[in-house]
Each structure stands twice: as C-alpha cells, then as structure tokens.
Scaffold this motif. Sequence first.
Motif, PDB file in Angstrom:
ATOM      1  N   VAL A 210     -16.363  48.338 -34.469  1.00  0.00           N
ATOM      2  CA  VAL A 210     -17.485  48.309 -33.443  1.00  0.00           C
ATOM      3  C   VAL A 210     -17.299  48.362 -32.106  1.00  0.00           C
ATOM      4  CG1 VAL A 210     -19.718  47.385 -33.371  1.00  0.00           C
ATOM      5  CG2 VAL A 210     -18.644  47.362 -35.658  1.00  0.00           C
ATOM      6  N   ILE A 211     -17.708  49.144 -31.349  1.00  0.00           N
ATOM      7  CA  ILE A 211     -17.562  49.124 -29.854  1.00  0.00           C
ATOM      8  C   ILE A 211     -18.872  49.033 -29.225  1.00  0.00           C
ATOM      9  CG2 ILE A 211     -16.466  50.341 -28.033  1.00  0.00           C
ATOM     10  CD1 ILE A 211     -14.524  51.438 -29.818  1.00  0.00           C
ATOM     11  N   GLU A 212     -19.144  48.089 -28.309  1.00  0.00           N
ATOM     12  CA  GLU A 212     -20.626  48.175 -27.697  1.00  0.00           C
ATOM     13  C   GLU A 212     -20.356  47.491 -26.243  1.00  0.00           C
ATOM     14  OE1 GLU A 212     -24.141  47.824 -30.602  1.00  0.00           O
ATOM     15  OE2 GLU A 212     -22.881  45.780 -30.704  1.00  0.00           O
ATOM     16  N   ALA A 213     -21.143  47.595 -25.455  1.00  0.00           N
ATOM     17  CA  ALA A 213     -21.106  47.134 -24.221  1.00  0.00           C
ATOM     18  C   ALA A 213     -22.569  46.561 -23.686  1.00  0.00           C
ATOM     19  CB  ALA A 213     -20.846  48.044 -22.970  1.00  0.00           C
ATOM     20  N   GLY A 214     -22.599  45.691 -22.687  1.00  0.00           N
ATOM     21  CA  GLY A 214     -23.824  45.175 -22.379  1.00  0.00           C
ATOM     22  C   GLY A 214     -24.464  43.846 -23.276  1.00  0.00           C
ATOM     23  N   LEU A 215     -23.393  43.320 -23.956  1.00  0.00           N
ATOM     24  CA  LEU A 215     -23.878  42.128 -24.971  1.00  0.00           C
ATOM     25  C   LEU A 215     -24.140  40.898 -24.088  1.00  0.00           C
ATOM     26  CD1 LEU A 215     -22.159  43.114 -28.227  1.00  0.00           C
ATOM     27  CD2 LEU A 215     -24.082  44.088 -27.341  1.00  0.00           C
ATOM     28  N   ASN A 216     -25.040  39.979 -24.924  1.00  0.00           N
ATOM     29  CA  ASN A 216     -24.956  38.637 -24.468  1.00  0.00           C
ATOM     30  C   ASN A 216     -24.454  37.647 -25.525  1.00  0.00           C
ATOM     31  OD1 ASN A 216     -27.197  38.599 -22.138  1.00  0.00           O
ATOM     32  ND2 ASN A 216     -28.252  39.869 -23.774  1.00  0.00           N
ATOM     33  N   ALA A 217     -24.335  36.635 -25.214  1.00  0.00           N
ATOM     34  CA  ALA A 217     -23.452  35.719 -26.078  1.00  0.00           C
ATOM     35  C   ALA A 217     -24.094  35.498 -27.461  1.00  0.00           C
ATOM     36  CB  ALA A 217     -23.525  34.254 -25.373  1.00  0.00           C
ATOM     37  N   TYR A 218     -25.568  35.554 -27.379  1.00  0.00           N
ATOM     38  CA  TYR A 218     -26.289  35.385 -28.648  1.00  0.00           C
ATOM     39  C   TYR A 218     -26.079  36.713 -29.653  1.00  0.00           C
ATOM     40  CZ  TYR A 218     -30.134  37.125 -25.418  1.00  0.00           C
ATOM     41  OH  TYR A 218     -30.584  37.817 -24.481  1.00  0.00           O
ATOM     42  N   ASP A 219     -25.541  37.683 -29.062  1.00  0.00           N
ATOM     43  CA  ASP A 219     -25.734  39.085 -29.651  1.00  0.00           C
ATOM     44  C   ASP A 219     -24.292  38.919 -30.480  1.00  0.00           C
ATOM     45  OD1 ASP A 219     -28.097  40.156 -28.444  1.00  0.00           O
ATOM     46  OD2 ASP A 219     -26.698  40.832 -26.624  1.00  0.00           O
ATOM     47  N   ILE A 220     -23.341  38.221 -30.083  1.00  0.00           N
ATOM     48  CA  ILE A 220     -22.075  38.401 -30.644  1.00  0.00           C
ATOM     49  C   ILE A 220     -21.477  37.134 -31.425  1.00  0.00           C
ATOM     50  CG2 ILE A 220     -20.786  37.892 -28.425  1.00  0.00           C
ATOM     51  CD1 ILE A 220     -19.689  40.586 -31.072  1.00  0.00           C
ATOM     52  N   GLN A 221     -21.617  35.927 -30.711  1.00  0.00           N
ATOM     53  CA  GLN A 221     -21.144  34.973 -31.223  1.00  0.00           C
ATOM     54  C   GLN A 221     -21.035  34.665 -33.045  1.00  0.00           C
ATOM     55  OE1 GLN A 221     -20.726  31.197 -29.493  1.00  0.00           O
ATOM     56  NE2 GLN A 221     -20.824  32.059 -27.297  1.00  0.00           N
ATOM     57  N   GLY A 222     -22.175  34.976 -33.707  1.00  0.00           N
ATOM     58  CA  GLY A 222     -22.390  35.172 -35.089  1.00  0.00           C
ATOM     59  C   GLY A 222     -21.556  36.006 -35.740  1.00  0.00           C
ATOM     60  N   PRO A 223     -21.576  37.408 -35.298  1.00  0.00           N
ATOM     61  CA  PRO A 223     -20.471  38.092 -35.768  1.00  0.00           C
ATOM     62  C   PRO A 223     -19.113  37.880 -35.412  1.00  0.00           C
ATOM     63  CG  PRO A 223     -22.461  39.354 -34.917  1.00  0.00           C
ATOM     64  CD  PRO A 223     -22.484  37.758 -34.347  1.00  0.00           C
ATOM     65  N   ILE A 224     -18.847  37.238 -34.547  1.00  0.00           N
ATOM     66  CA  ILE A 224     -17.404  37.024 -34.146  1.00  0.00           C
ATOM     67  C   ILE A 224     -16.967  35.713 -35.379  1.00  0.00           C
ATOM     68  CG2 ILE A 224     -15.821  35.549 -32.741  1.00  0.00           C
ATOM     69  CD1 ILE A 224     -17.256  36.685 -30.256  1.00  0.00           C
ATOM     70  N   GLY A 225     -17.651  34.838 -35.451  1.00  0.00           N
ATOM     71  CA  GLY A 225     -17.330  33.698 -36.506  1.00  0.00           C
ATOM     72  C   GLY A 225     -16.962  34.423 -38.099  1.00  0.00           C
ATOM     73  N   VAL A 226     -18.084  35.455 -38.300  1.00  0.00           N
ATOM     74  CA  VAL A 226     -17.934  36.093 -39.590  1.00  0.00           C
ATOM     75  C   VAL A 226     -16.577  37.151 -39.687  1.00  0.00           C
ATOM     76  CG1 VAL A 226     -18.967  37.467 -41.236  1.00  0.00           C
ATOM     77  CG2 VAL A 226     -20.363  35.840 -40.004  1.00  0.00           C
ATOM     78  N   ILE A 227     -16.616  37.962 -38.708  1.00  0.00           N
ATOM     79  CA  ILE A 227     -15.418  38.978 -38.517  1.00  0.00           C
ATOM     80  C   ILE A 227     -14.012  38.109 -38.624  1.00  0.00           C
ATOM     81  CG2 ILE A 227     -14.249  40.667 -37.299  1.00  0.00           C
ATOM     82  CD1 ILE A 227     -17.211  41.577 -36.713  1.00  0.00           C
ATOM     83  N   GLN A 228     -13.744  37.117 -38.006  1.00  0.00           N
ATOM     84  CA  GLN A 228     -12.478  36.439 -37.772  1.00  0.00           C
ATOM     85  C   GLN A 228     -12.363  35.480 -38.941  1.00  0.00           C
ATOM     86  OE1 GLN A 228     -12.288  35.632 -32.756  1.00  0.00           O
ATOM     87  NE2 GLN A 228     -12.768  34.087 -34.230  1.00  0.00           N
ATOM     88  N   ALA A 229     -13.144  35.015 -39.546  1.00  0.00           N
ATOM     89  CA  ALA A 229     -13.058  34.271 -40.801  1.00  0.00           C
ATOM     90  C   ALA A 229     -12.678  35.302 -41.988  1.00  0.00           C
ATOM     91  CB  ALA A 229     -14.240  33.582 -41.292  1.00  0.00           C
ATOM     92  N   ALA A 230     -13.085  36.651 -41.948  1.00  0.00           N
ATOM     93  CA  ALA A 230     -12.567  37.697 -42.910  1.00  0.00           C
ATOM     94  C   ALA A 230     -11.308  38.403 -42.522  1.00  0.00           C
ATOM     95  CB  ALA A 230     -13.911  38.654 -43.002  1.00  0.00           C
ATOM     96  N   GLY A 231     -10.725  37.933 -41.256  1.00  0.00           N
ATOM     97  CA  GLY A 231      -9.237  38.683 -41.054  1.00  0.00           C
ATOM     98  C   GLY A 231      -9.356  39.658 -40.030  1.00  0.00           C
ATOM     99  N   GLY A 232     -10.634  39.735 -39.337  1.00  0.00           N
ATOM    100  CA  GLY A 232     -10.574  40.621 -38.320  1.00  0.00           C
ATOM    101  C   GLY A 232     -10.485  40.398 -36.788  1.00  0.00           C
TER     102      GLY A 232
END
Length: 267
Positions: A210-232
């Motif tokens: 997934v590639i995006e631009a112009g995000l805020n912290a609240y747009d990405i922190q939840g997904p970061i936690g999930v993706i990193q835990a899954a190996g991404g």
Amino acid sequence: MMLINDKTSAELISVAHEMADAARAAILPFFRTTSLNTENKLDDGFDPVTVADRAAEEAMREVLTKRRPQDGVLGEEFGAQEGTSGLTWVLDPIDGTRGFISGTPTWGVLIAASDETGPVLGVVDQPYIGERFFGGFGIAERSGPHGAMPLKTKDTSELFDAILFTTFPEVGTPDERAAFERVSENAQLTRYGMDCYAYALVAAGQVDLVIEAGLNAYDIQGPIGVIQAAGGVVTDWEGNPAHEGGRVLAAANAEIHAKALEILRKS
C-alpha cells in the motif's frame, strides 16, 4: 522505548478491544441510513465528518477515561489530550468517511497505543462485516465471519507478482503520483479506494503493498501496529518511521519493501 510488563500488556489489549466494541456500537446505527447528515470540514475541498465519527470517538474516549485515565489521547475529531503514563492512544473513529457515506464496507475504526517510538499495538476494525485485525505483544490475529485465525503477511519477492493498493488515484502531488505510477507499472495488479482496509489486507496476506501520501498520525498508527505484528514493514518513502504520517509505504515483507522503496526514492 517504554517497558511494558505482562500485566500492563494484557490490560492494553483488553482496553483496545473494549474501545473497538464501543465504536462498533456507536457507528452501526448510522451506517446506510438515509437520514445521515454529513458536514464538510474543508472550505476548499471535501473532508466529510458525520455524527457517527464523533459518537465513535466519544465512546472510545469514555472507555479510556474509565480504564486508562493516565494515558494520552490523539483523536481525529477531538484532538490531543496529554497523559502521564508515556502511552498515547491514537484514534481514527471512521477511517474512510467518504466510503462510509457512500455505503461501502471498506471504512474502519483505527486504534493504536503508542510510545515515543511508535505503536506498541494496533487495531483495524470493520464493524459492518464484523471483522477485526489486531496486532501487538506477540499477537497477530483476525476475527470475523470465518472465526479467529492468525495474521501473516505474504512472502512475495518480485514486484511483477505484487498486488498494490492506494486509496485515491491522484495519490498526492503530481510528483508523488508519478512515483506511485512508477511502482504501479512494475506491479502485477493495482487497485484503488480501500482506505484502511487495504492495510488490513496486507496483514492478512492478501495484498503486497500500500502506497499513500498526505496521511495523518491517526490514519496510519493502527495499521502499523497490525502489519508489523503480522511480519510486514511500514516506513515513509525514505525508509524512515512513518508513525507521524506523511508519505507511507506498507509492504508484506522486507524484500518487496526494498524494491518498491528504491523506485519511490527516485521521486
């Protein structure tokens, strides 16, 4: 990095799920109703907000007031509140409000608990489908219509085999769109318009990038936690931490991340 013991981690997991449950209950009565009123937060452009967004964030903040009043909060609708614990809950009550008002089930509730280095746990919850993606403290799991199952990202190593997502076809600035399109030209399949659900699909092993631009912290922190835990892997377009938002590259693994990053860095 904040040290969190087993008792605290269990409490944080419990609080995250309680907040997601509260947000579900607040949002679902408004979804696909003809009486839903939408406001525009921008004078120049369209950034919608609804009563459901505000009700969901209020419901999550009520849970935190009861269970973790010592923590900070950063929410899209009601801003920042300082805490004393070193942890901050980062909340997007409805990520994908445009999808929400259109009736598509691709929006979601985003929750992260973060210290100064970024998320220690993340949640992406889709209330209408009843699907929840959780990552943190050694747990990476999805629950929903097919029951509970572990999350694990794909092992795709070549861009020509990759599935790539972004939310808006324009991506960002003209230069940012050009950079995205260079990656897209090398990918097997490019799709659009999934909001936070695309990130959940990276964690679930369905999507590679997934590639995006112009995000805020609240747009990405939840997904970061999930993706990193899954190996991404999730970084900005320079390979740096992305938890403050901006230009984001989420990848299923380090190898496919490196290949996409090399192209993006040429922008």
